[in-house]
Scaffold this motif. Structure first.
Motif, short mmCIF file in Angstrom:
data_model
loop_
_atom_site.label_atom_id
_atom_site.label_comp_id
_atom_site.label_asym_id
_atom_site.label_seq_id
_atom_site.Cartn_x
_atom_site.Cartn_y
_atom_site.Cartn_z
N PHE A 127 -0.22 27.18 -47.43
CA PHE A 127 0.39 27.18 -46.43
C PHE A 127 -1.17 26.62 -44.96
O PHE A 127 -0.98 26.43 -44.72
N LEU A 128 -2.82 27.26 -45.56
CA LEU A 128 -3.55 27.25 -45.05
C LEU A 128 -3.38 25.28 -45.23
O LEU A 128 -4.07 24.69 -44.11
N GLY A 129 -3.51 25.04 -46.04
CA GLY A 129 -3.63 23.09 -46.64
C GLY A 129 -2.78 22.66 -45.97
O GLY A 129 -2.89 21.53 -45.32
N ARG A 160 -5.20 34.55 -35.97
CA ARG A 160 -5.94 36.20 -35.54
C ARG A 160 -5.66 36.91 -36.36
O ARG A 160 -6.25 38.14 -36.74
N THR A 161 -4.31 37.27 -36.96
CA THR A 161 -4.34 38.27 -38.19
C THR A 161 -4.97 38.03 -39.09
O THR A 161 -5.10 39.15 -39.91
N LEU A 162 -5.08 36.96 -40.05
CA LEU A 162 -5.70 36.53 -40.59
C LEU A 162 -7.32 37.07 -41.00
O LEU A 162 -7.43 37.05 -41.84
N ILE A 170 -5.78 40.48 -48.25
CA ILE A 170 -6.44 39.19 -48.37
C ILE A 170 -8.15 39.30 -47.09
O ILE A 170 -8.36 39.74 -46.16
N PRO A 171 -8.72 38.22 -47.54
CA PRO A 171 -10.07 38.30 -47.51
C PRO A 171 -9.82 37.76 -45.58
O PRO A 171 -9.63 36.86 -45.34
N ASP A 176 -11.67 30.54 -44.01
CA ASP A 176 -13.44 29.49 -43.15
C ASP A 176 -13.33 28.09 -44.34
O ASP A 176 -14.46 27.61 -43.32
N SER A 177 -13.19 27.49 -44.90
CA SER A 177 -13.53 26.71 -46.27
C SER A 177 -12.85 25.57 -45.64
O SER A 177 -12.52 24.19 -45.40
N LYS A 178 -11.39 25.58 -44.01
CA LYS A 178 -11.36 24.28 -43.59
C LYS A 178 -11.34 24.57 -43.00
O LYS A 178 -11.48 24.91 -41.34
N PRO A 179 -12.81 22.95 -42.49
CA PRO A 179 -12.97 22.74 -40.93
C PRO A 179 -12.21 22.63 -39.95
O PRO A 179 -12.40 22.29 -38.71
N LEU A 180 -11.06 22.18 -39.81
CA LEU A 180 -10.14 21.37 -38.84
C LEU A 180 -9.47 22.54 -38.42
O LEU A 180 -9.96 22.87 -37.41
N LEU A 181 -9.13 23.48 -39.41
CA LEU A 181 -8.51 24.84 -38.83
C LEU A 181 -9.63 25.45 -38.35
O LEU A 181 -9.23 26.57 -37.08
N SER A 182 -10.72 25.83 -38.84
CA SER A 182 -11.31 26.77 -38.03
C SER A 182 -12.55 26.19 -36.50
O SER A 182 -12.04 26.50 -35.95
#
Length: 200
Positions: A127-129, A160-162, A170-171, A176-182
Motif C-alpha cells: 500500500f505504501l508503494g 501518523r498512526t504507522l 509494525i516498524p 521511511d524508504s518512500k521519499p515522496l511519501l516522507s
C-alpha cells in the motif's frame, strides 16, 4: 483534522472507553465517530462525515472528475485500513476470525504477532508503494491537485498512526524508504493549522 485545516470551529467530544458500552446502543450503527450539526440527530460513517466537512471547507472538489480522484485515494485508504483491522480485532473478538471466544490472551497475542509480521512484510509495503506511485503521478507533492484535500488528510492520519508505534509489530520506520511519501508527511505537518492541531 479536516475541520482544523478548513478553519471551521467545532466541538471535539472524546468518549472514555468505560462509557462506550452504554453509548454504543444509542448510536445509529454501534460505531464511532458521530457528527451532530446544529443539534440535529448524529450522523455516522467516517467517510460520509469527512466528505461533508470537505464540501464545507472546499477540501473536497466540486468538479466531478477532481472529486473522483479524491474518492480513489479515499477508497485506497479504506482498503489499507481493512487490511490492518484483523490484526487489531483478533485480540478483542477472536471468535469473529474462527477462534474460540474464550481464547487465552497469550494465544490472541501470538495470532496478532503473526498477522502483524505478515502486514509488515507484504501488505503495508504494497500500500505504501501505491501511495508513493500516486504522488509520483501527480507530481505536486499532494495526492490530488496542487493543494491539500480530504484525501491528503486521510493519508496523513494513517502515516501518523504507522509512525506512532501504536501498531505493535509494525516498524515505525516502515514508510521511511518512500521519499515522496516522507516529503508529503513533513509538508503536511508544516501547514500551520495542522501543526497547531497535532502539536498543541
Amino acid at each position: 483534522l479536516t475541520f482544523k485545516l478548513g478553519g471551521i470551529e467545532f466541538e471535539d467530544e472524546r468518549i472514555e472507553l468505560s462509557a462506550w458500552p452504554e453509548l454504543k446502543s444509542k448510536t445509529p450503527y454501534g460505531q464511532m465517530p458521530l457528527l451532530s450539526v446544529d443539534g440535529k440527530a448524529p450522523v455516522a460513517q467516517s467517510t460520509a462525515i469527512v466528505r461533508y466537512v470537505g464540501r464545507l471547507t472546499n477540501l473536497y472538489p466540486s468538479d466531478p472528475e477532481k472529486a473522483l480522484e479524491v474518492d480513489e485515494v479515499l477508497g485506497l485508504d479504506e482498503d489499507f485500513v481493512r487490511a490492518i483491522v484483523p490484526s487489531n480485532m483478533i485480540v478483542k473478538t477472536p471468535q469473529s476470525y474462527g477462534h474460540p471466544a474464550d481464547l487465552p490472551e497469550e494465544d490472541r497475542k501470538t495470532l496478532q504477532a503473526k498477522l502483524r509480521a505478515g502486514l509488515a512484510a507484504d501488505e503495508i509495503p504494497r500500500f505504501l508503494g501505491f501511495f508513493e506511485a500516486k504522488l509520483a503521478q501527480t507530481g505536486t507533492g499532494y495526492f490530488c491537485g496542487d493543494k491539500p484535500t480530504i484525501a491528503d488528510c486521510a493519508i496523513l492520519a494513517r502515516l501518523r498512526t504507522l509512525k506512532s508505534g501504536r501498531w505493535e509489530g509494525i516498524p515505525t520506520t516502515i514508510a521511511d524508504s518512500k521519499p515522496l511519501l516522507s516529503a508529503f508527511y513533513e509538508r503536511m505537518l508544516a501547514i500551520p493549522a495542522i501543526k497547531a492541531y497535532y502539536f498543541k
